[in-house]
Design a protein around this motif. Structure first.
Motif, PDB file in Angstrom:
ATOM      1  N   UNK A  18       0.973  -0.924  -0.061  1.00  6.79           N
ATOM      2  CA  UNK A  18       0.036   0.067  -0.215  1.00  6.79           C
ATOM      3  C   UNK A  18       0.363   1.475  -0.237  1.00  6.79           C
ATOM      4  N   UNK A  19       2.142   1.520   0.579  1.00  4.35           N
ATOM      5  CA  UNK A  19       2.834   2.168   1.156  1.00  4.35           C
ATOM      6  C   UNK A  19       3.592   2.777  -0.781  1.00  4.35           C
ATOM      7  N   UNK A  20       4.567   1.948  -1.312  1.00  2.00           N
ATOM      8  CA  UNK A  20       4.609   2.603  -2.443  1.00  2.00           C
ATOM      9  C   UNK A  20       3.417   2.177  -3.504  1.00  2.00           C
ATOM     10  N   UNK A  21       1.931   1.897  -3.602  1.00  2.00           N
ATOM     11  CA  UNK A  21       0.695   2.576  -4.299  1.00  2.00           C
ATOM     12  C   UNK A  21       0.702   3.868  -4.124  1.00  2.00           C
ATOM     13  N   UNK A  22       0.996   3.976  -2.707  1.00  2.00           N
ATOM     14  CA  UNK A  22      -0.494   5.836  -2.185  1.00  2.00           C
ATOM     15  C   UNK A  22       0.917   6.408  -2.740  1.00  2.00           C
ATOM     16  N   UNK A 160      -5.806  -1.930  -1.719  1.00  2.00           N
ATOM     17  CA  UNK A 160      -4.778  -1.741  -2.491  1.00  2.00           C
ATOM     18  C   UNK A 160      -3.617  -2.424  -2.683  1.00  2.00           C
ATOM     19  N   UNK A 161      -3.371  -2.039  -4.275  1.00  2.00           N
ATOM     20  CA  UNK A 161      -2.344  -2.485  -4.572  1.00  2.00           C
ATOM     21  C   UNK A 161      -1.713  -3.942  -4.947  1.00  2.00           C
ATOM     22  N   UNK A 169       1.576  -1.963  -9.048  1.00  2.00           N
ATOM     23  CA  UNK A 169       1.935  -0.233  -8.565  1.00  2.00           C
ATOM     24  C   UNK A 169       2.189  -0.643 -10.284  1.00  2.00           C
ATOM     25  N   UNK A 170       2.869  -1.215 -10.790  1.00  2.00           N
ATOM     26  CA  UNK A 170       3.130  -1.413 -11.805  1.00  2.00           C
ATOM     27  C   UNK A 170       2.649  -0.389 -13.226  1.00  2.00           C
ATOM     28  N   UNK A 171       1.707  -1.171 -12.806  1.00  2.00           N
ATOM     29  CA  UNK A 171       0.274  -0.381 -13.416  1.00  2.00           C
ATOM     30  C   UNK A 171      -0.223   0.964 -13.647  1.00  2.00           C
ATOM     31  N   UNK A 176      -7.381   2.099  -7.094  1.00  2.00           N
ATOM     32  CA  UNK A 176      -6.558   3.238  -5.765  1.00  2.00           C
ATOM     33  C   UNK A 176      -5.830   4.779  -6.527  1.00  2.00           C
ATOM     34  N   UNK A 177      -5.905   4.822  -7.671  1.00  2.00           N
ATOM     35  CA  UNK A 177      -5.892   6.602  -8.281  1.00  2.00           C
ATOM     36  C   UNK A 177      -7.216   7.649  -8.970  1.00  2.00           C
TER      37      UNK A 177
END
Length: 206
Positions: A18-22, A160-161, A169-171, A176-177
Motif C-alpha cells: 500500500x505504501x508504494x502504491x499510495x 490496495x496495490x 503499482x507497475x500499471x 487506487x488512483x
C-alpha cells in the motif's frame, strides 16, 4: 499561510504494498504522500502525523492508517480520528479499504471502485469484487471509525496495490488512483490553481 487548512485524503491501509502504491498515486495526482504514516500498525501518533502533514510541500496530502488486522479500536484508527478532527486539517475524503478482518462494524461508503475500475454504489470485498448486500458497508480493520466522523466522501476499494494484480503499482495502481481522483474531483480540489503544486521536478517523475 499557517491559517490555511491542509487538504488531506485519508487511506485506511498502510502495509508495504500500500505504501508504494499510495506514494505512486500521490505523484500521479500532483500531491504528496506521508510515507512515514505507513506501517503495520501505523507507527506515528496522530500528533506526529499532523506535524508531517504541516511540513508537506503542497496539497493534497495522502495519509495512510493501518490497524494491522486488529478488529478493535487500534493505533491506526486512533491516529485517523486525531487527524480527521484536527482544526488545521480539511479532510477531502477517505478511501476505505476492505480486508478479511472479522468482528468489525465496517464503514458506510458513498460509492466504490471495483477491481475493474467500475464506479458502483455497492461495497466491495478485499479482492475488489462487488458485495451485493442490503447496506453499502466496507469491512476492514481500520474503517470502523469513519462512520463516527464527518467525512465528506468515503470511497470503498479492495486491498490496495493487489486485487489479483488489477491495482498493481507497475500499471499505475489504476483502482487506487481512480478512488483518489474521485475524491479530489468531487471535493472541488481539482478546480483550484495547480501551478504551485505541480511545477517541481519531483512531481513530474513517472
Amino acid at each position: 499561510m499557517s491559517e490555511q487548512k491542509r487538504k488531506v485524503v485519508l487511506i485506511t491501509d498502510g502495509d508495504e504494498v500500500a505504501s508504494k502504491t499510495v506514494q505512486r498515486v500521490a505523484e500521479e495526482v500532483g500531491g504528496r504522500c506521508i510515507s512515514r504514516s505507513s506501517g503495520n500498525p501505523t507507527p506515528l501518533s496522530g500528533e506526529g502525523i499532523v506535524e508531517q502533514i504541516k511540513k508537506a510541500a503542497y496539497d493534497p496530502v495522502l495519509v495512510m492508517f493501518d490497524d494491522c488486522g486488529n478488529g478493535g479500536y487500534g493505533q491506526g484508527e486512533s491516529a485517523l480520528r486525531y487527524v480527521a478532527t484536527h482544526p488545521e486539517i480539511e479532510v477531502l475524503g477517505a478511501v476505505a479499504v476492505a480486508s478479511n478482518t472479522k468482528s468489525v462494524s465496517g464503514a458506510h461508503i458513498d460509492l466504490s471502485v471495483d477491481a475493474h475500475g467500475e464506479i458502483i454504489q455497492h461495497a466491495v470485498n478485499k479482492d475488489g469484487d462487488v458485495e451485493h448486500a442490503k447496506e453499502s458497508i466496507v469491512y476492514g480493520d481500520t474503517v470502523d471509525v469513519l462512520d463516527e466522523l464527518q467525512i465528506p466522501l468515503i470511497v470503498g476499494v479492495g486491498d490496495i496495490g493487489k486485487m489479483h494484480g488489477q491495482d498493481d503499482v507497475k500499471d499505475g495502481a489504476p483502482v487506487t488512483r481512480q478512488a483518489v481522483e474521485i475524491i479530489l474531483q468531487r471535493s472541488g480540489f481539482l478546480d483550484e490553481p495547480i501551478i504551485e503544486r505541480t511545477d517541481t521536478s519531483e512531481t513530474k517523475k513517472k
